[in-house]
Design an enzyme around this catalytic site. Structure first.
Site, short mmCIF file in Angstrom:
data_model
loop_
_atom_site.label_atom_id
_atom_site.label_comp_id
_atom_site.label_asym_id
_atom_site.label_seq_id
_atom_site.Cartn_x
_atom_site.Cartn_y
_atom_site.Cartn_z
N SER A 157 14.18 24.85 4.32
CA SER A 157 13.41 24.76 5.57
C SER A 157 12.89 26.16 5.89
O SER A 157 13.59 27.15 5.71
CB SER A 157 14.32 24.25 6.68
N HIS B 259 11.61 20.96 3.23
CA HIS B 259 11.89 20.39 4.55
C HIS B 259 10.98 21.08 5.56
O HIS B 259 11.07 22.30 5.75
CB HIS B 259 13.37 20.61 4.89
N ASP C 159 9.65 21.45 9.36
CA ASP C 159 10.09 21.20 10.74
C ASP C 159 8.91 21.24 11.70
O ASP C 159 8.40 22.31 12.03
CB ASP C 159 11.12 22.26 11.15
N MET D 168 7.58 20.75 15.41
CA MET D 168 8.09 20.78 16.79
C MET D 168 6.91 20.80 17.76
O MET D 168 5.95 21.53 17.55
CB MET D 168 8.93 22.04 17.01
N HIS E 83 10.18 16.62 9.06
CA HIS E 83 11.12 16.37 10.16
C HIS E 83 10.36 16.46 11.47
O HIS E 83 10.02 17.56 11.92
CB HIS E 83 12.24 17.42 10.08
N MET F 187 10.20 16.57 15.06
CA MET F 187 10.90 16.79 16.33
C MET F 187 9.84 16.72 17.42
O MET F 187 9.47 17.71 18.06
CB MET F 187 11.61 18.15 16.31
N MET G 284 21.70 15.91 12.54
CA MET G 284 21.58 17.31 12.97
C MET G 284 22.97 17.94 13.07
O MET G 284 23.87 17.38 13.69
CB MET G 284 20.90 17.41 14.34
N GLY H 198 15.62 22.80 17.17
CA GLY H 198 14.68 23.73 17.80
C GLY H 198 14.63 25.09 17.12
O GLY H 198 13.60 25.72 17.10
N ASP I 18 21.21 18.56 8.53
CA ASP I 18 20.17 19.54 8.89
C ASP I 18 20.67 20.47 9.99
O ASP I 18 20.89 20.05 11.13
CB ASP I 18 18.91 18.80 9.35
N GLY I 19 20.80 21.74 9.63
CA GLY I 19 21.18 22.75 10.60
C GLY I 19 22.59 23.25 10.36
O GLY I 19 23.54 22.47 10.30
N SER J 152 18.20 29.25 7.04
CA SER J 152 18.52 30.68 7.01
C SER J 152 19.46 31.04 5.86
O SER J 152 19.52 32.21 5.47
CB SER J 152 19.13 31.10 8.35
C1 DX5 Z 1 16.34 22.96 13.39
C2 DX5 Z 1 15.62 22.49 12.15
C3 DX5 Z 1 16.33 22.86 10.91
C4 DX5 Z 1 16.53 24.35 10.74
C5 DX5 Z 1 17.65 24.60 9.83
O1 DX5 Z 1 15.75 22.42 14.51
O2 DX5 Z 1 15.48 21.08 12.16
O3 DX5 Z 1 15.69 22.28 9.79
O4 DX5 Z 1 15.39 25.00 10.27
O5 DX5 Z 1 17.90 25.98 9.80
P1 DX5 Z 1 19.33 26.55 9.41
O6 DX5 Z 1 19.63 26.04 8.04
O7 DX5 Z 1 19.13 28.02 9.48
O8 DX5 Z 1 20.30 26.04 10.43
ZN ZN Z 2 14.82 20.09 10.25
#
Ligand code: DX5
Ligand code: ZN
Length: 226
Positions: free
Chosen positions: A9, A34, A36, A38, A67, A69, A138, A143, A176-177, A199
């Site tokens: 991601s 992946h 994201d 938002m 994804h 959101m 999650m 976010g 995820d996360g 990350s």
């Molecule tokens: C958060 C995202 C995730 C995020 C994951 O809202 O949906 O996909 O980027 O990041 P890490 O792996 O750093 O938690």
């Molecule tokens: Zn995500």
């Protein structure tokens, strides 16, 4: 259980060099990208939308795991399918009629994912389990990248995998996360078979190649057992 998939991601990647970052994770053995999305409503930040995803699709052969959101995902599904999404994940919390939205995703030719925030129980998607290809669990409040895994997530993964097994379903579970090198094997052992890696892959301490290798090595023990 088939091999665990890794889905990088990009929230903490260098977005000024996004094509290079995409190629780097592809070369390092990523299974999906992946992405994201938002909207500033479902979650506070605004990230990127279909036109950026369309551009990313041009520089990779990897399946795009999108994804959403966002609120009212049903209004946007077509544009993301046209942009090249392979999997479209919507959040149970954002869907008034989840079965209809899942059917809409499939009619667009995409695989369908249903997402659950940390506070949302499995019961929110139970009626749709036979229809979804993937459940996105999650591990942090959505976010932002770089947060720590909420420990209760592990039990939720276990419960969900047990429920799927009970129903004879081989649905993917994507965590995820908060996935890190130190907890990746635990997530996989609890039943997740797709790991979003933000990350842990895109950070200032190590290269994408080294980080992906560390993650694969951490997973090797679980995969050897299954
Ligand atoms: C958060 C995202 C995730 C995020 C994951 O809202 O949906 O996909 O980027 O990041 P890490 O792996 O750093 O938690
Ligand atoms: Zn995500």
């Amino acid at each position: 259980m088939p091999a665990i998939k890794i889905a990088p991601s990009f929230l903490t990647a260098d977005l000024g060099r996004i094509a290079d970052e995409v190629r780097a994770v592809e070369a390092a053995g990523a299974d999906y990208l992946h992405l994201d999305v938002m909207d500033g409503h479902f979650v506070p930040p605004i990230s990127f939308g279909a036109i950026v995803i369309e551009a990313i699709n041009k520089v990779t052969d990897l399946p795009l795991d999108v994804h959403l959101m966002i609120e009212h995902p049903e209004r946007q599904l077509e544009s993301f399918a046209e942009a090249g999404a392979g999997i479209l994940n919507v959040h149970a919390e954002a869907c008034d009629d989840l079965p209809a939205i899942i059917a809409q995703i499939k009619a667009l030719g995409c695989r369908a994912g249903a997402g659950l925030n940390p506070e949302t129980g499995i019961d929110a998607i139970e009626a749709s389990l036979a229809e979804v290809d993937q459940v996105l669990v999650m591990g942090v409040n959505p976010g932002w990248g770089g947060q720590a895994l909420i420990p209760e997530t592990i039990g939720k993964l276990r419960d969900l995998r047990a429920l799927l097994n009970q129903r004879g379903l081989r649905t993917d579970i994507e965590i995820d996360g908060g996935v890190k090198v130190h907890n990746a094997a635990e997530c996989a052992a609890a039943g997740a078979n797709v790991l979003v890696a933000g990350s842990v892959v895109f950070n200032d301490n190590a290269s994408v190649e080294d980080s992906m290798r560390d993650l694969r090595e951490a997973l090797a023990t679980t995969e050897a057992k299954s």
